[in-house]
Motif scaffolding. Structure first.
Motif, PDB file in Angstrom:
ATOM      1  N   MET A   1       0.838  -1.180   0.000  1.00 43.46           N
ATOM      2  CA  MET A   1       0.000   0.000   0.000  1.00 43.46           C
ATOM      3  C   MET A   1       0.876   1.235   0.000  1.00 43.46           C
ATOM      4  O   MET A   1       1.873   1.311   0.723  1.00 43.46           O
ATOM      5  CB  MET A   1      -0.932   0.008   1.224  1.00 43.46           C
ATOM      6  N   TYR A   2       0.507   2.233  -0.794  1.00 45.94           N
ATOM      7  CA  TYR A   2       1.152   3.531  -0.811  1.00 45.94           C
ATOM      8  C   TYR A   2       0.111   4.582  -0.464  1.00 45.94           C
ATOM      9  O   TYR A   2      -1.003   4.576  -1.003  1.00 45.94           O
ATOM     10  CB  TYR A   2       1.751   3.829  -2.181  1.00 45.94           C
ATOM     11  N   GLY A   3       0.456   5.502   0.451  1.00 47.63           N
ATOM     12  CA  GLY A   3      -0.506   6.525   0.840  1.00 47.63           C
ATOM     13  C   GLY A   3       0.162   7.610   1.652  1.00 47.63           C
ATOM     14  O   GLY A   3       1.388   7.701   1.740  1.00 47.63           O
ATOM     15  N   ILE A   4      -0.666   8.448   2.245  1.00 48.15           N
ATOM     16  CA  ILE A   4      -0.195   9.572   3.050  1.00 48.15           C
ATOM     17  C   ILE A   4      -0.748   9.403   4.460  1.00 48.15           C
ATOM     18  O   ILE A   4      -1.968   9.308   4.648  1.00 48.15           O
ATOM     19  CB  ILE A   4      -0.651  10.914   2.459  1.00 48.15           C
ATOM     20  N   LEU A   5       0.143   9.367   5.447  1.00 47.64           N
ATOM     21  CA  LEU A   5      -0.271   9.254   6.842  1.00 47.64           C
ATOM     22  C   LEU A   5      -0.388  10.654   7.426  1.00 47.64           C
ATOM     23  O   LEU A   5       0.571  11.429   7.410  1.00 47.64           O
ATOM     24  CB  LEU A   5       0.741   8.424   7.641  1.00 47.64           C
TER      25      LEU A   5
END
Length: 392
Positions: A1-5
């Motif tokens: 998964m790739y995302g913004i925390l």
């Protein structure tokens, strides 16, 4: 998964600055109660936000294995298959030591840890609903566990280090009567309150029945025991929406430790035959602790268990005919004690035994070995029944 925390508290303040134009597009935005607003929009400092940009489902949850399927990584598959027999022997010796010198129980523990269930969906006779039958599951009940020196807790701590995800549930009377095992809808806050049985796929659920003392189960306790039975028998969790229940499928490996036969259903029960005297149990258990220097050995065991679960499996037509003939002969010799359930259990044991040996198909030798260990287990169970007459 790739995302913004997102963990910045300042971002939660932006959510409070309502844009009038956006509220016109969504008039229900201001219809939420204060309780709903607190639940649905907690501050980012309390509940971090993960904004997903890209996600890909993984074939397993073991970080020691390649992210691709085994078929796409033939080099890793061939090298690992070559070591499976050796690693299995080491793991069997390790589990034998943990299970107080009981090699047969260790054999069944390996089979349990590599088991996996699939759901066969079919229409009911009335064609009004869809039912599902879980196949391949192998819930194991290890009875005869000692209650001294917190044996079951130490047992779980060791198993916990070998599987990617696990959950320990002490079946004490207090836990059964007070814990929330199934999720329940909170209509005041308009949210679903989580339950202990909301577990990820392939999680090991360790039920410690040795903690159950004398007493009476109340309504919640009976409901929790029923929920555990549904997970074991049907691989499902019934979410509670007050006015109705909604069934959600699950894939949970359940391992039950108990003194006598478990009050919960199981696919297989084996009575622990300890080779250690009661007086020496505590000293013996002190040698079971896993030390950091053997982490490389643990990694071998972790890879082995995950690999065995990922292998494909099939039965040839010739082997199917041989199994059918054997079952007919078994029915002729002892029609009272050999049933279709026994055949199903034998087929599951044979499948898991083949996979544990790194074999993609069932052979005659493995089938005979499965029959042999099942006969040993049943003989031990019968002997225990004759010694302890109150055993069901």
């Amino acid at each position: 998964m790739y995302g913004i925390l997102s963990v910045s508290p300042a971002l939660s303040a932006l959510a409070d600055e309502k844009d009038v134009s956006s509220s016109m597009l969504d008039p229900t935005e201001y219809m939420e109660t204060a309780e709903e607003q607190r639940v649905h929009r907690p501050p980012a400092s309390l509940v971090p936000r993960l904004h997903m940009l890209y996600a890909r489902p993984l074939p397993h949850n073991n970080p020691l294995l390649p992210l691709t399927t085994l078929e796409d990584n033939s080099a890793f598959l061939s090298s690992t298959l070559g070591d499976m027999m050796c690693v299995r022997s080491e793991l069997l010796a390790y589990f034998t030591h943990i299970l107080l010198g009981d090699a047969l129980a260790a054999e069944y523990l390996i089979l349990h840890l590599i088991s996996d269930s699939i759901r066969i969906v079919f229409l009911s006779c009335s064609y009004s609903r869809r039912d599902a039958l879980p196949l391949g599951k192998f819930t194991l009940n290890i009875s005869g566990c000692p209650t001294v020196a917190s044996y079951t807790q130490r047992f779980y701590q060791i198993i916990q280090q070998l599987v990617p995800s696990s959950y320990y549930l002490a079946m004490s009377l207090q836990n059964m009567n007070q814990m929330r095992l199934i999720p329940k809808k909170d209509y005041v806050a308009n949210r679903l309150v989580s339950g202990a049985l909301q577990l990820a796929r392939n999680t090991l659920l360790f039920l410690d029945e040795t903690q159950l003392e004398q007493g009476q189960l109340d309504t919640t306790g009976v409901r929790n025991v029923t929920a555990l039975g549904n997970v074991i028998s049907w691989q499902k969790v019934d979410y509670d929406f007050n006015y109705h229940q909604m069934e959600f499928p699950c894939n949970i490996n359940v391992l039950i430790t108990s003194e006598g036969r478990s009050l919960l259903p199981s696919d297989c029960q084996i009575h622990l035959q300890s080779q250690v005297s009661q007086a020496q149990v505590e000293e013996y258990l002190s040698s079971i602790h896993v030390h950091p220097q053997v982490s490389s050995q643990l990694n071998k065991f972790r890879i082995y268990l995950s690999m065995a679960r990922q292998l494909d499996y099939n039965i040839s037509n010739e082997m199917t005919k041989s199994v059918e003939d054997d079952f007919v002969d078994m029915r002729k010799d002892d029609p009272e004690s050999v049933s279709a359930e026994d055949l199903h259990r034998l087929l599951v044991v044979a499948r898991l035994l083949s996979l544990s040996l790194g074999q993609a198909s069932l052979c005659r030798d493995t089938w005979l070995r499965a029959k042999h260990i099942d006969a040993l287990r049943r003989s031990r169970t019968e002997r225990h029944k004759s010694v302890n007459g109150n055993e069901p």
